[in-house]
Design an enzyme around this catalytic site. Structure first.
Site, PDB file in Angstrom:
ATOM      1  N   ASP A  20      43.350  76.755  -8.414  1.00  0.00           N
ATOM      2  CA  ASP A  20      41.982  77.245  -8.604  1.00  0.00           C
ATOM      3  C   ASP A  20      41.679  78.349  -7.591  1.00  0.00           C
ATOM      4  OD1 ASP A  20      41.696  75.297 -10.512  1.00  0.00           O
ATOM      5  OD2 ASP A  20      40.712  73.885  -9.151  1.00  0.00           O
TER       6      ASP A  20
HETATM    7  N1  URA Z   1      43.960  70.326  -8.921  1.00  0.00           N
HETATM    8  C1  URA Z   1      42.776  70.993  -8.852  1.00  0.00           C
HETATM    9  O1  URA Z   1      41.732  70.419  -9.087  1.00  0.00           O
HETATM   10  N2  URA Z   1      42.807  72.282  -8.495  1.00  0.00           N
HETATM   11  C2  URA Z   1      43.939  72.954  -8.164  1.00  0.00           C
HETATM   12  O2  URA Z   1      43.882  74.133  -7.819  1.00  0.00           O
HETATM   13  C3  URA Z   1      45.153  72.255  -8.237  1.00  0.00           C
HETATM   14  C4  URA Z   1      45.142  70.940  -8.624  1.00  0.00           C
END
Ligand code: URA
Length: 243
Positions: free
Chosen positions: A105
């Protein structure tokens, strides 16, 4: 990319010295597009020319593997009209068409592998391969053995199936905030955040620290990157290449 001297090409791809490359060429051990080539300075097309050394084809397209310590605020995409991408961060290292292996993310930091090796990407992301990913998480509230149990049993995060068993190691647990290491084998959209929401907590900080045998190099600051070592590439390939 593009044109390159034949002797340099041989050195780059096989690891031989320039002197050895010149000897191979002079001795007639090198074919370019089916013709014996005796001029070391001959310019080949890196992507298109077919080069053989002692009857063995030398791969024309170089595969690159880059470890990035992803900072917050950049997106895990190859192109974006608004935000800076992880590819922008390493554009000084290669001109190859690389892409991120999976996504983190925008507000997640940590280990991200960038490559043009489609086979490796496919193998590492395939749910069947069970590649462990470890995340360091700061979550709101106090994590106890109850949450550990729920992560282990699988959670309903609105998908068809429960999440696969995840290991939750408690590093520090205070009333307001806890630090834990979570190991998951899947990679569903926002998976870690959704798992914590399900047990009534928010993820405050999220950082990936490993993917299979590949560990985030702690000498890399956020935003810094380096090429993988031969040993790291070998360890990743051991996950799926059968000799
Ligand atoms: N899980 C999440 O919620 N975000 C990420 O970036 C990776 C795994």
């Amino acid at each position: 990319m593009g044109q390159m001297r034949l002797d340099k090409f041989l050195c780059d791809r096989t690891g031989c010295t320039r002197k050895e490359a010149k000897l191979y060429i002079k001795n007639g051990q090198v074919l370019v597009d089916d013709e014996r080539m005796k001029r070391p300075e001959y310019k080949i097309d890196e992507e298109k020319s077919c080069v053989f050394l002692n009857g063995k084809k030398i791969k024309g397209d170089t595969l690159v593997y880059i470890m990035l310590h992803k900072p917050k605020g950049v997106v895990s995409a190859t192109k974006d009209y608004r935000d800076e991408t992880v590819i922008d961060l390493v554009s000084h290292m290669t001109h190859k068409d690389i892409f991120p292996v999976g996504r983190l993310d925008k507000d997640t930091t940590g280990l991200l592998l960038l490559t043009n090796d489609g086979e490796m990407s496919h193998e590492l992301l395939s749910p069947k391969k069970h590649v462990d990913k470890v995340y360091e998480v700061i979550a709101s509230g106090k994590i106890t053995t109850e949450e550990q149990r729920q992560f282990e049993q699988g959670l309903d995060i609105g998908e068809k199936n429960l999440t696969k068993p995840a290991i939750l190691d408690i590093v520090e647990a205070a009333d307001t905030e806890s630090k834990v290491l979570v190991t998951i084998r899947e990679g569903k959209f926002h998976q870690i955040k959704r798992m914590f929401h399900k047990v009534g907590m928010d993820v405050l900080e999220l950082k990936r620290i490993s993917m299979g045998p590949l560990l985030l190099d702690d000498s890399l600051q956020e935003g810094e990157a380096r090429f993988l070592t031969k040993e790291e590439i070998k360890q990743l390939k051991e996950l799926y290449v059968r000799e």
